[in-house]
Design an enzyme around this catalytic site. Structure first.
Site, PDB file in Angstrom:
ATOM      1  N   HIS A  90      33.990  34.252  38.974  1.00 33.56           N
ATOM      2  CA  HIS A  90      35.088  35.148  38.615  1.00 33.56           C
ATOM      3  C   HIS A  90      35.973  35.371  39.820  1.00 33.56           C
ATOM      4  CE1 HIS A  90      31.515  37.361  39.884  1.00 33.56           C
ATOM      5  NE2 HIS A  90      32.335  38.228  40.460  1.00 33.56           N
ATOM      6  N   MET A  91      37.238  35.608  39.529  1.00 30.76           N
ATOM      7  CA  MET A  91      38.215  35.920  40.566  1.00 30.76           C
ATOM      8  C   MET A  91      38.533  37.416  40.480  1.00 30.76           C
ATOM      9  SD  MET A  91      42.062  34.398  40.754  1.00 30.76           S
ATOM     10  CE  MET A  91      41.748  32.862  41.615  1.00 30.76           C
ATOM     11  N   ASN A 104      33.649  35.474  45.370  1.00 32.44           N
ATOM     12  CA  ASN A 104      32.449  35.556  46.190  1.00 32.44           C
ATOM     13  C   ASN A 104      31.452  34.477  45.779  1.00 32.44           C
ATOM     14  OD1 ASN A 104      33.383  37.901  47.526  1.00 32.44           O
ATOM     15  ND2 ASN A 104      32.705  39.182  45.819  1.00 32.44           N
ATOM     16  N   ARG A 142      39.141  44.744  33.127  1.00 28.03           N
ATOM     17  CA  ARG A 142      39.083  45.648  34.267  1.00 28.03           C
ATOM     18  C   ARG A 142      37.656  45.764  34.803  1.00 28.03           C
ATOM     19  NH1 ARG A 142      44.074  47.545  35.039  1.00 28.03           N
ATOM     20  NH2 ARG A 142      45.382  47.429  33.173  1.00 28.03           N
ATOM     21  N   ASP A 143      37.541  45.739  36.138  1.00 26.45           N
ATOM     22  CA  ASP A 143      36.223  45.880  36.766  1.00 26.45           C
ATOM     23  C   ASP A 143      35.661  47.266  36.446  1.00 26.45           C
ATOM     24  OD1 ASP A 143      34.751  44.312  39.413  1.00 26.45           O
ATOM     25  OD2 ASP A 143      34.146  46.372  38.954  1.00 26.45           O
ATOM     26  N   ILE A 144      34.387  47.311  36.135  1.00 28.32           N
ATOM     27  CA  ILE A 144      33.743  48.566  35.740  1.00 28.32           C
ATOM     28  C   ILE A 144      33.627  49.531  36.921  1.00 28.32           C
ATOM     29  CG2 ILE A 144      31.306  47.967  36.195  1.00 28.32           C
ATOM     30  CD1 ILE A 144      30.701  48.925  33.330  1.00 28.32           C
ATOM     31  N   GLU A 163      27.363  39.122  42.940  1.00 28.96           N
ATOM     32  CA  GLU A 163      26.372  39.863  42.136  1.00 28.96           C
ATOM     33  C   GLU A 163      26.227  39.299  40.738  1.00 28.96           C
ATOM     34  OE1 GLU A 163      27.739  43.888  42.200  1.00 28.96           O
ATOM     35  OE2 GLU A 163      27.239  44.159  44.315  1.00 28.96           O
ATOM     36  N   VAL A 164      27.312  38.772  40.211  1.00 27.69           N
ATOM     37  CA  VAL A 164      27.275  38.224  38.850  1.00 27.69           C
ATOM     38  C   VAL A 164      27.452  36.711  38.965  1.00 27.69           C
ATOM     39  CG1 VAL A 164      28.374  38.188  36.592  1.00 27.69           C
ATOM     40  CG2 VAL A 164      28.170  40.356  37.835  1.00 27.69           C
TER      41      VAL A 164
HETATM   42  P1  AMP Z   1      30.745  39.924  42.536  1.00 32.08           P
HETATM   43  O1  AMP Z   1      30.085  40.803  43.547  1.00 32.08           O
HETATM   44  O2  AMP Z   1      31.875  39.114  43.103  1.00 32.08           O
HETATM   45  O3  AMP Z   1      29.745  39.098  41.758  1.00 32.08           O
HETATM   46  O4  AMP Z   1      31.464  40.924  41.540  1.00 32.08           O
HETATM   47  C1  AMP Z   1      30.873  41.371  40.350  1.00 32.08           C
HETATM   48  C2  AMP Z   1      31.795  42.450  39.817  1.00 32.08           C
HETATM   49  O5  AMP Z   1      31.510  42.637  38.439  1.00 32.08           O
HETATM   50  C3  AMP Z   1      31.613  43.813  40.490  1.00 32.08           C
HETATM   51  O6  AMP Z   1      32.853  44.222  41.054  1.00 32.08           O
HETATM   52  C4  AMP Z   1      31.168  44.724  39.343  1.00 32.08           C
HETATM   53  O7  AMP Z   1      31.692  46.021  39.443  1.00 32.08           O
HETATM   54  C5  AMP Z   1      31.709  43.974  38.125  1.00 32.08           C
HETATM   55  N1  AMP Z   1      31.011  44.222  36.865  1.00 32.08           N
HETATM   56  C6  AMP Z   1      29.678  44.162  36.640  1.00 32.08           C
HETATM   57  N2  AMP Z   1      29.421  44.409  35.346  1.00 32.08           N
HETATM   58  C7  AMP Z   1      30.624  44.620  34.738  1.00 32.08           C
HETATM   59  C8  AMP Z   1      31.019  44.927  33.406  1.00 32.08           C
HETATM   60  N3  AMP Z   1      30.126  45.072  32.420  1.00 32.08           N
HETATM   61  N4  AMP Z   1      32.338  45.078  33.150  1.00 32.08           N
HETATM   62  C9  AMP Z   1      33.249  44.952  34.138  1.00 32.08           C
HETATM   63  N5  AMP Z   1      32.930  44.652  35.404  1.00 32.08           N
HETATM   64  C10 AMP Z   1      31.643  44.498  35.716  1.00 32.08           C
END
Ligand code: AMP
Length: 116
Positions: free
Chosen positions: A99-100, A86, A28-30, A94-95
């Site tokens: 990821h999907m 993204n 689950r997204d945080i 951001e990460v």
């Molecule tokens: P993106 O902007 O597509 O790279 O999405 C990165 C997503 O990762 C965001 O929706 C964040 O809320 C999520 N995220 C970042 N750190 C964590 C974590 N430790 N556990 C779960 N989701 C995370």
């Protein structure tokens, strides 16, 4: 350095894991943007879609198989959902571990925010 998602895969940081197999993991997204917001991530650390190669096709295809299963398990298969990936700055990534996003549980509205 390992990505934050690799640390989740290795259980070095906690997360709410909802699915895992040999190629992908889902949790689950945080910071959920919808009632159901789950990230589905290949275990192989691929930074962006630009870095994908043919040898990744099995793992990346598995993202969809997993998404369908997880949507069903979360009761949103029939109502519908959105899958999103993204890439880099303009995509809002951001990460840097592919990821999907699986988003659903409400009507998600137009695909993109409107801008002038
Ligand atoms: P993106 O902007 O597509 O790279 O999405 C990165 C997503 O990762 C965001 O929706 C964040 O809320 C999520 N995220 C970042 N750190 C964590 C974590 N430790 N556990 C779960 N989701 C995370």
């Amino acid at each position: 350095m390992a990505s934050i998602f690799t640390k989740i895969i290795n259980r070095e940081i906690p997360s709410d894991i909802v699915y895992e197999d040999d190629l992908v993991i889902a949790f689950r997204d945080i910071s959920p943007q919808a009632p159901v917001h789950i990230l589905i991530v290949p275990k192989k650390e691929i930074a962006t879609v630009n870095d994908v190669t043919a040898e990744d096709e099995m793992a990346l295809g598995r993202l969809f198989t997993a998404a369908a299963k997880i949507a069903e398990e979360n009761g949103i298969a029939a109502s519908g959902y959105r899958l999103m990936v993204n890439c880099n700055e303009d995509g809002g990534q951001e990460v840097f571990h592919i990821h999907m996003h699986l988003l659903g549980g409400r009507n998600l509205g137009p695909m993109l925010a409107k801008h002038d």
